[in-house]
Design an enzyme around this catalytic site. Structure first.
Site, PDB file in Angstrom:
ATOM      1  N   PRO A  27       8.804   5.406   4.438  1.00  0.00           N
ATOM      2  CA  PRO A  27       8.905   4.860   5.805  1.00  0.00           C
ATOM      3  C   PRO A  27       7.686   5.098   6.690  1.00  0.00           C
ATOM      4  O   PRO A  27       7.573   4.486   7.745  1.00  0.00           O
ATOM      5  CB  PRO A  27      10.123   5.599   6.386  1.00  0.00           C
ATOM      6  CG  PRO A  27      10.142   6.895   5.644  1.00  0.00           C
ATOM      7  CD  PRO A  27       9.684   6.578   4.254  1.00  0.00           C
ATOM      8  N   GLY A  73       4.587   4.559   5.513  1.00  0.00           N
ATOM      9  CA  GLY A  73       3.510   3.715   4.980  1.00  0.00           C
ATOM     10  C   GLY A  73       3.359   2.420   5.759  1.00  0.00           C
ATOM     11  O   GLY A  73       4.194   2.083   6.606  1.00  0.00           O
ATOM     12  N   MET A  98       3.716  -0.632   4.761  1.00  0.00           N
ATOM     13  CA  MET A  98       4.831  -1.537   4.483  1.00  0.00           C
ATOM     14  C   MET A  98       6.153  -0.928   4.930  1.00  0.00           C
ATOM     15  O   MET A  98       7.014  -1.619   5.476  1.00  0.00           O
ATOM     16  CB  MET A  98       4.889  -1.846   2.984  1.00  0.00           C
ATOM     17  CG  MET A  98       3.909  -2.887   2.547  1.00  0.00           C
ATOM     18  SD  MET A  98       4.317  -4.523   3.189  1.00  0.00           S
ATOM     19  CE  MET A  98       5.629  -5.022   2.079  1.00  0.00           C
ATOM     20  N   THR A 126       3.697  -1.824  -6.270  1.00  0.00           N
ATOM     21  CA  THR A 126       2.994  -2.480  -7.387  1.00  0.00           C
ATOM     22  C   THR A 126       2.400  -1.439  -8.327  1.00  0.00           C
ATOM     23  O   THR A 126       2.292  -0.253  -7.974  1.00  0.00           O
ATOM     24  CB  THR A 126       1.870  -3.390  -6.854  1.00  0.00           C
ATOM     25  OG1 THR A 126       1.044  -2.632  -5.964  1.00  0.00           O
ATOM     26  CG2 THR A 126       2.427  -4.602  -6.143  1.00  0.00           C
ATOM     27  N   PRO A 153       6.065  -8.274  -6.776  1.00  0.00           N
ATOM     28  CA  PRO A 153       4.687  -7.857  -6.493  1.00  0.00           C
ATOM     29  C   PRO A 153       4.167  -8.414  -5.169  1.00  0.00           C
ATOM     30  O   PRO A 153       3.228  -7.859  -4.604  1.00  0.00           O
ATOM     31  CB  PRO A 153       3.893  -8.442  -7.660  1.00  0.00           C
ATOM     32  CG  PRO A 153       4.880  -8.668  -8.752  1.00  0.00           C
ATOM     33  CD  PRO A 153       6.180  -8.985  -8.066  1.00  0.00           C
ATOM     34  N   PHE A 209       5.876 -10.238  -1.479  1.00  0.00           N
ATOM     35  CA  PHE A 209       7.036 -10.758  -0.756  1.00  0.00           C
ATOM     36  C   PHE A 209       6.667 -11.919   0.170  1.00  0.00           C
ATOM     37  O   PHE A 209       7.545 -12.506   0.794  1.00  0.00           O
ATOM     38  CB  PHE A 209       7.665  -9.660   0.115  1.00  0.00           C
ATOM     39  CG  PHE A 209       8.491  -8.654  -0.640  1.00  0.00           C
ATOM     40  CD1 PHE A 209       9.682  -9.018  -1.242  1.00  0.00           C
ATOM     41  CD2 PHE A 209       8.086  -7.328  -0.728  1.00  0.00           C
ATOM     42  CE1 PHE A 209      10.461  -8.082  -1.918  1.00  0.00           C
ATOM     43  CE2 PHE A 209       8.849  -6.387  -1.404  1.00  0.00           C
ATOM     44  CZ  PHE A 209      10.045  -6.768  -2.003  1.00  0.00           C
ATOM     45  N   HIS A 264      -8.450  -6.695  -0.972  1.00  0.00           N
ATOM     46  CA  HIS A 264      -7.497  -5.844  -0.259  1.00  0.00           C
ATOM     47  C   HIS A 264      -8.219  -4.758   0.547  1.00  0.00           C
ATOM     48  O   HIS A 264      -9.379  -4.446   0.280  1.00  0.00           O
ATOM     49  CB  HIS A 264      -6.534  -5.164  -1.240  1.00  0.00           C
ATOM     50  CG  HIS A 264      -5.436  -6.076  -1.722  1.00  0.00           C
ATOM     51  ND1 HIS A 264      -5.614  -6.949  -2.754  1.00  0.00           N
ATOM     52  CD2 HIS A 264      -4.158  -6.243  -1.281  1.00  0.00           C
ATOM     53  CE1 HIS A 264      -4.481  -7.618  -2.946  1.00  0.00           C
ATOM     54  NE2 HIS A 264      -3.588  -7.215  -2.074  1.00  0.00           N
ATOM     55  N   LYS A 287      -5.911   0.837  -0.871  1.00  0.00           N
ATOM     56  CA  LYS A 287      -5.052   0.407  -1.971  1.00  0.00           C
ATOM     57  C   LYS A 287      -5.346   1.222  -3.233  1.00  0.00           C
ATOM     58  O   LYS A 287      -6.502   1.423  -3.602  1.00  0.00           O
ATOM     59  CB  LYS A 287      -5.249  -1.085  -2.242  1.00  0.00           C
ATOM     60  CG  LYS A 287      -4.308  -1.636  -3.287  1.00  0.00           C
ATOM     61  CD  LYS A 287      -4.217  -3.150  -3.252  1.00  0.00           C
ATOM     62  CE  LYS A 287      -3.277  -3.691  -4.319  1.00  0.00           C
ATOM     63  NZ  LYS A 287      -1.909  -3.157  -4.209  1.00  0.00           N
ATOM     64  N   THR A 306      -0.142  -8.772  -7.340  1.00  0.00           N
ATOM     65  CA  THR A 306      -0.113 -10.233  -7.177  1.00  0.00           C
ATOM     66  C   THR A 306      -1.047 -10.908  -8.178  1.00  0.00           C
ATOM     67  O   THR A 306      -0.696 -11.913  -8.793  1.00  0.00           O
ATOM     68  CB  THR A 306      -0.540 -10.603  -5.739  1.00  0.00           C
ATOM     69  OG1 THR A 306       0.249  -9.843  -4.827  1.00  0.00           O
ATOM     70  CG2 THR A 306      -0.374 -12.076  -5.468  1.00  0.00           C
TER      71      THR A 306
HETATM   72  N1  LIG Z   1       5.338  -6.536  -2.697  1.00  0.00           N
HETATM   73  C1  LIG Z   1       4.628  -6.754  -1.580  1.00  0.00           C
HETATM   74  O1  LIG Z   1       4.710  -7.813  -0.941  1.00  0.00           O
HETATM   75  C2  LIG Z   1       3.716  -5.676  -1.122  1.00  0.00           C
HETATM   76  C3  LIG Z   1       3.593  -4.550  -1.858  1.00  0.00           C
HETATM   77  N2  LIG Z   1       2.782  -3.545  -1.444  1.00  0.00           N
HETATM   78  C4  LIG Z   1       2.810  -2.359  -2.289  1.00  0.00           C
HETATM   79  O2  LIG Z   1       3.687  -1.433  -1.660  1.00  0.00           O
HETATM   80  C5  LIG Z   1       3.241  -0.102  -1.916  1.00  0.00           C
HETATM   81  C6  LIG Z   1       3.026   0.613  -0.593  1.00  0.00           C
HETATM   82  O3  LIG Z   1       1.988  -0.025   0.108  1.00  0.00           O
HETATM   83  P1  LIG Z   1       1.506   0.530   1.528  1.00  0.00           P
HETATM   84  O4  LIG Z   1       2.668   0.623   2.437  1.00  0.00           O
HETATM   85  O5  LIG Z   1       0.341  -0.281   1.922  1.00  0.00           O
HETATM   86  O6  LIG Z   1       1.001   1.977   1.109  1.00  0.00           O
HETATM   87  P2  LIG Z   1       0.941   3.300   1.994  1.00  0.00           P
HETATM   88  O7  LIG Z   1       0.057   4.252   1.280  1.00  0.00           O
HETATM   89  O8  LIG Z   1       0.639   2.944   3.410  1.00  0.00           O
HETATM   90  O9  LIG Z   1       2.454   3.831   1.942  1.00  0.00           O
HETATM   91  C7  LIG Z   1       3.030   4.460   0.844  1.00  0.00           C
HETATM   92  C8  LIG Z   1       3.984   5.494   1.375  1.00  0.00           C
HETATM   93  O10 LIG Z   1       4.728   6.064   0.284  1.00  0.00           O
HETATM   94  C9  LIG Z   1       4.974   7.391   0.647  1.00  0.00           C
HETATM   95  N3  LIG Z   1       5.366   8.168  -0.516  1.00  0.00           N
HETATM   96  C10 LIG Z   1       4.597   8.643  -1.519  1.00  0.00           C
HETATM   97  N4  LIG Z   1       5.342   9.370  -2.372  1.00  0.00           N
HETATM   98  C11 LIG Z   1       6.618   9.334  -1.895  1.00  0.00           C
HETATM   99  C12 LIG Z   1       7.849   9.907  -2.323  1.00  0.00           C
HETATM  100  N5  LIG Z   1       7.922  10.687  -3.409  1.00  0.00           N
HETATM  101  N6  LIG Z   1       8.963   9.644  -1.603  1.00  0.00           N
HETATM  102  C13 LIG Z   1       8.903   8.892  -0.501  1.00  0.00           C
HETATM  103  N7  LIG Z   1       7.770   8.348  -0.028  1.00  0.00           N
HETATM  104  C14 LIG Z   1       6.640   8.562  -0.723  1.00  0.00           C
HETATM  105  C15 LIG Z   1       3.679   7.878   1.282  1.00  0.00           C
HETATM  106  O11 LIG Z   1       3.897   8.996   2.111  1.00  0.00           O
HETATM  107  C16 LIG Z   1       3.280   6.655   2.093  1.00  0.00           C
HETATM  108  O12 LIG Z   1       3.764   6.751   3.412  1.00  0.00           O
HETATM  109  C17 LIG Z   1       1.973  -0.238  -2.768  1.00  0.00           C
HETATM  110  O13 LIG Z   1       2.323  -0.130  -4.126  1.00  0.00           O
HETATM  111  C18 LIG Z   1       1.495  -1.653  -2.462  1.00  0.00           C
HETATM  112  O14 LIG Z   1       0.738  -2.209  -3.498  1.00  0.00           O
HETATM  113  C19 LIG Z   1       2.084  -3.614  -0.285  1.00  0.00           C
HETATM  114  C20 LIG Z   1       2.142  -4.727   0.485  1.00  0.00           C
HETATM  115  C21 LIG Z   1       2.947  -5.857   0.129  1.00  0.00           C
HETATM  116  O1  LIG Z   2      -1.332  -2.948  -1.394  1.00  0.00           O
HETATM  117  C1  LIG Z   2      -1.214  -3.992  -0.706  1.00  0.00           C
HETATM  118  O2  LIG Z   2      -1.602  -4.063   0.459  1.00  0.00           O
HETATM  119  C2  LIG Z   2      -0.589  -5.161  -1.326  1.00  0.00           C
HETATM  120  N1  LIG Z   2      -0.076  -5.029  -2.506  1.00  0.00           N
HETATM  121  C3  LIG Z   2       0.586  -6.037  -3.260  1.00  0.00           C
HETATM  122  C4  LIG Z   2      -0.204  -6.329  -4.511  1.00  0.00           C
HETATM  123  O3  LIG Z   2      -0.677  -5.379  -5.163  1.00  0.00           O
HETATM  124  O4  LIG Z   2      -0.325  -7.498  -4.878  1.00  0.00           O
HETATM  125  C5  LIG Z   2       0.918  -7.248  -2.431  1.00  0.00           C
HETATM  126  C6  LIG Z   2      -0.112  -7.617  -1.416  1.00  0.00           C
HETATM  127  O5  LIG Z   2      -1.208  -8.146  -2.084  1.00  0.00           O
HETATM  128  C7  LIG Z   2      -0.493  -6.422  -0.567  1.00  0.00           C
END
Ligand SMILES: NC(=O)C1=CN([C@@H]2O[C@H](COP(=O)(O)OP(=O)(O)OC[C@H]3O[C@@H](n4cnc5c(N)ncnc54)[C@H](O)[C@@H]3O)[C@@H](O)[C@H]2O)C=CC1
Ligand SMILES: O=C(O)C1=N[C@H](C(=O)O)C[C@H](O)C1
Length: 264
Positions: A9, A11, A13, A99, A124, A126, A153, A157, A164
């Site tokens: 929460p 992060g 996202m 991802t 991967p 949304f 990105h 990251k 994606t």
């Molecule tokens: N599917 C989609 O549309 C998207 C996917 N992503 C993916 O989502 C993931 C997160 O991205 P961001 O929010 O940018 O990264 P971020 O680094 O800002 O957030 C990740 C969060 O996970 C937390 N975390 C780590 N270990 C944990 C644990 N054991 N328990 C609970 N929380 C824990 C961290 O404290 C951090 O707040 C990445 O894998 C990214 O590639 C990101 C954007 C869009």
């Molecule tokens: O880490 C990100 O920011 C994102 N991760 C996802 C990915 O690995 O494709 C989705 C989006 O690109 C943002």
């Protein structure tokens, strides 16, 4: 009412997902899971949304105290997989944006979902526009099989190539035979110059401050090029897809990998 737990929460996202879940009338955010904090409320942590919602550092304890329907995971691949396994044990449906999962991870998790007849979604990306970009790219690859992916990105990251880009390459592989591109005798004068290789399709990853999430799929043919591009300019772009996934996962009894299977 769909009862939701969110992992990650604090992060980029996760913060956006908390806003989405608390803003939807048909969703109830019952707890969050963050590895640094336990036994407090979100409003006691300055870097979290100021909400009267409990925080756990342990998924099992969270599910024991707060029965729920859906886990939204936005963490890291190792953590995300563990969280999914715990969710399956508790009959909770995972919606995972994290991802970096391997093919073996997805296969293993699919099997568990099938055995338990429990819905799960790993997406991967949304963003609806990104799903369309992937679908259009698959369509174009039937006619223009020479193709390279450039994904860009933010520099925080962890995984490269992006989830994606990997998903796009896999979708293109469904319609394109494995094929080496470029000159048959080409060499890399510097390691990595030609990018990652997925069945002859090259993927290039750019990481820079200031970027959010961007991808261009470039096709080349005799005397012509085609570029299909998507840009996420902020994390709110992903939230309609997260909401849709939470609603849809309640009706599933298998794991679905990719939102393109949900958006027809
Ligand atoms: N599917 C989609 O549309 C998207 C996917 N992503 C993916 O989502 C993931 C997160 O991205 P961001 O929010 O940018 O990264 P971020 O680094 O800002 O957030 C990740 C969060 O996970 C937390 N975390 C780590 N270990 C944990 C644990 N054991 N328990 C609970 N929380 C824990 C961290 O404290 C951090 O707040 C990445 O894998 C990214 O590639 C990101 C954007 C869009
Ligand atoms: O880490 C990100 O920011 C994102 N991760 C996802 C990915 O690995 O494709 C989705 C989006 O690109 C943002």
């Amino acid at each position: 009412m769909i009862k939701i737990v969110i992992a990650g929460p604090r992060g980029n996202m996760g913060k956006e997902a908390v806003k989405m879940a608390t803003g939807e009338e048909s969703f109830e955010l019952v707890a969050v899971v963050d590895h640094r904090y336990n036994g407090v409320k979100m409003n006691e942590i300055p870097t979290m949304e100021q909400l009267d919602i409990p925080v756990y550092d342990n998924m099992t304890q969270c599910f024991e105290n707060h029965p729920c329907d859906v886990l939204i995971d936005l963490t890291t691949p190792e953590v995300g997989k563990k969280h999914m396994l715990t969710a399956f044990e508790y009959g909770v449906r995972p919606v995972v944006g994290t991802t970096g999962f391997t093919d073996e991870d997805v296969e293993e998790l699919s099997q568990i979902a099938q055995e338990k007849q429990l819905g799960a979604i790993i997406a991967p990306n949304f963003a609806i526009g990104a799903i369309l970009m992937m679908k259009f790219s698959q369509m174009a690859a039937r006619y223009m099989p020479n193709v390279e992916i450039i994904e860009q990105h933010h520099d925080r990251k962890l995984d490269a190539p992006s989830g994606t880009a990997v998903k796009t390459a896999k979708m293109i592989s469904e319609v394109r035979e494995e094929m080496k591109q470029g000159h048959p005798n080409e060499t890399e004068q510097m390691a990595g110059a030609r990018g990652a290789d997925h069945e002859g399709l090259r993927i290039h990853s750019i990481r820079l401050p200031g970027l959010v999430a961007h991808q261009e799929v470039i096709f080349g043919g005799e005397g012509q090029t085609l570029k299909i591009r998507h840009d996420s300019l902020n994390r709110a772009s992903f939230m309609p897809g997260v909401k849709l996934a939470c609603e849809t996962v309640m009706k599933l009894d298998i794991l679905v990998y990719g939102l393109e299977h949900i958006i027809e």
